[in-house]
Design a protein around this motif. Structure first.
Motif, mmCIF file in Angstrom:
data_model
loop_
_atom_site.group_PDB
_atom_site.id
_atom_site.type_symbol
_atom_site.label_atom_id
_atom_site.label_comp_id
_atom_site.label_asym_id
_atom_site.label_seq_id
_atom_site.Cartn_x
_atom_site.Cartn_y
_atom_site.Cartn_z
ATOM 1 N N THR A 48 -1.541 -61.561 24.722
ATOM 2 C CA THR A 48 -1.374 -60.346 23.919
ATOM 3 C C THR A 48 -2.200 -59.188 24.478
ATOM 4 O O THR A 48 -1.725 -58.051 24.571
ATOM 5 C CB THR A 48 -1.772 -60.613 22.461
ATOM 6 N N GLY A 49 -3.443 -59.464 24.852
ATOM 7 C CA GLY A 49 -4.282 -58.403 25.391
ATOM 8 C C GLY A 49 -3.742 -57.836 26.687
ATOM 9 O O GLY A 49 -3.767 -56.618 26.906
ATOM 10 N N THR A 83 -5.078 -52.766 20.941
ATOM 11 C CA THR A 83 -4.978 -54.220 20.750
ATOM 12 C C THR A 83 -5.835 -54.957 21.763
ATOM 13 O O THR A 83 -6.583 -55.881 21.429
ATOM 14 C CB THR A 83 -3.517 -54.673 20.865
ATOM 15 N N ASP A 84 -5.739 -54.536 23.016
ATOM 16 C CA ASP A 84 -6.531 -55.162 24.075
ATOM 17 C C ASP A 84 -8.025 -54.946 23.834
ATOM 18 O O ASP A 84 -8.831 -55.866 24.016
ATOM 19 C CB ASP A 84 -6.116 -54.581 25.423
ATOM 20 N N SER A 85 -8.401 -53.745 23.424
ATOM 21 C CA SER A 85 -9.819 -53.460 23.167
ATOM 22 C C SER A 85 -10.353 -54.313 22.027
ATOM 23 O O SER A 85 -11.479 -54.829 22.098
ATOM 24 C CB SER A 85 -9.997 -51.967 22.839
ATOM 25 N N ILE A 116 -9.237 -57.256 21.058
ATOM 26 C CA ILE A 116 -9.337 -58.642 21.531
ATOM 27 C C ILE A 116 -10.556 -58.805 22.429
ATOM 28 O O ILE A 116 -11.264 -59.817 22.347
ATOM 29 C CB ILE A 116 -8.044 -59.045 22.256
ATOM 30 N N LEU A 117 -10.838 -57.824 23.270
ATOM 31 C CA LEU A 117 -12.014 -57.904 24.136
ATOM 32 C C LEU A 117 -13.300 -57.946 23.330
ATOM 33 O O LEU A 117 -14.218 -58.722 23.637
ATOM 34 C CB LEU A 117 -12.030 -56.708 25.101
ATOM 35 N N ARG A 129 -10.185 -64.443 27.786
ATOM 36 C CA ARG A 129 -10.587 -63.464 28.785
ATOM 37 C C ARG A 129 -10.097 -63.848 30.186
ATOM 38 O O ARG A 129 -9.670 -62.991 30.966
ATOM 39 C CB ARG A 129 -12.115 -63.300 28.767
ATOM 40 N N ARG A 147 -6.280 -63.253 30.256
ATOM 41 C CA ARG A 147 -6.011 -61.805 30.323
ATOM 42 C C ARG A 147 -6.253 -61.269 31.730
ATOM 43 O O ARG A 147 -5.415 -60.541 32.287
ATOM 44 C CB ARG A 147 -6.897 -61.072 29.325
#
Length: 319
Positions: free
Chosen positions: A122-123, A130-132, A134-135, A197, A200
């Motif tokens: 997803t990220g 969304t990516d931020s 998840i990070l 991570r 991704r």
């Protein structure tokens, strides 16, 4: 390298590693302070004759090399000796506690694979906010030790909300699943963040490859590009983490089972280390090393199937 040659070479390496590990595991226990005979007496005073009888029964006064060779011979016959603390065969202790630990590790592994891969996918695909998010979440998960997560989960879901039991293993399949839900989350959270991570980063790297650009230029649907050309090519990187994931789960069960009072092998290892129950500690440690090596062996066998660029015995290297 043919499959047979590779398998034989790896099996020989595993046997040599196990032999070296057995020597280190057996010897390390004797570097710790204290005498197991004193734990057998539970602090009670005893005559010199009683101490001599205990030492003779467990061969504690024999030279180190004699004790090691005797123990190694027993292990090769499937006999891990007799527990000093529980006065029962070690194999019996392990058999009674192993189902709880295996179920806990299996639940945690399922959470790691499903949630970790989903978050990483997803990220990489969504990007942006969304990516931020998840990070940030995965950074928090990676930076939180298992015992801290155990305390937080107990305080929120057991004490405050009352949704899950705070300790114990339960009886019966459904009850065990219910009791082990929080321990599995505490055990898996770190690896979920790490796998997410890694997934991704691997997917973002593959997205920049030429074959992905060509597939998009030919009008291949984006979902098919991600599934066939991006995610599939990241599985080799993800699979190489298999040994690390399993070994981390096995080691962290000691903390998690102790925190949640789970009657498993991890809690047994913690208690046996405290009481210097040599046979139990040595057996569990050797089993963990063996499982770790078996998992890595299986990973090496599966890598060429996942990534044809990798040959047997070349982990992560393209040929």
């Amino acid at each position: 390298m043919t499959f047979l040659r590779f398998a034989l070479r790896r099996l020989a390496e595993m046997a040599a590693t196990l032999l070296a590990a057995s020597f280190l595991i057996f010897g390390a226990m004797y570097l710790a302070p204290g005498n197991p005979a004193s734990f057998l007496l539970s602090g009670r005073s005893a005559s010199p004759e009683a101490f001599r009888a205990i030492n003779a029964q467990y061969h504690l006064n024999d030279p180190f090399w004699q004790q090691y060779l005797r123990w190694l011979g027993q292990v090769l016959r499937g006999d891990f000796g007799r527990s000093i603390e529980y006065r029962t065969p070690v194999s019996t202790l392990l058999a009674s506690r192993l189902p709880s630990t295996l179920l806990l590790v299996a639940m945690a592994l399922a959470l790691v694979v499903v949630i970790g891969l989903a978050l990483g996918w997803t990220g990489a695909v969504r990007g942006g906010a969304t990516d931020s998010t998840i990070l940030v979440a995965t950074t928090f998960a990676v930076g939180t030790p298992s015992f801290v997560a155990a305390v937080l989960l107990q305080g929120l879901f057991s004490v405050k909300l009352g949704w899950f039991p705070s300790s114990g293993t339960g009886s019966g399949p459904a009850s065990m699943l219910w009791h082990l839900t929080l321990p599995a989350l505490a055990l898996a959270h770190y690896l979920i963040g790490m796998l997410a991570r890694v997934t991704r980063s691997a997917m973002l790297e593959v997205m920049g490859h030429e074959h992905v650009t060509v597939a998009r230029s030919r009008g291949v649907p984006e979902r098919a590009v991600i599934r066939r050309h991006v995610f599939r090519n990241t599985l080799g990187t993800v699979l190489t983490m298999g040994g690390l994931i399993v070994s981390t789960l096995l080691i962290c069960t000691v903390l998690v089972e102790t925190a949640f009072s789970v009657n498993g092998v991890g809690q047994l290892l913690d208690l046996s280390t405290t009481t210097k129950d040599f046979p139990v500690v040595q057996a569990i440690s050797l089993i963990i090393v063996a499982i770790f090596m078996i998992v890595n062996f299986l990973v090496d066998l599966l890598l060429p199937l996942v990534d044809p660029r990798v040959t047997l015995g070349t982990r992560g290297g393209a040929v």
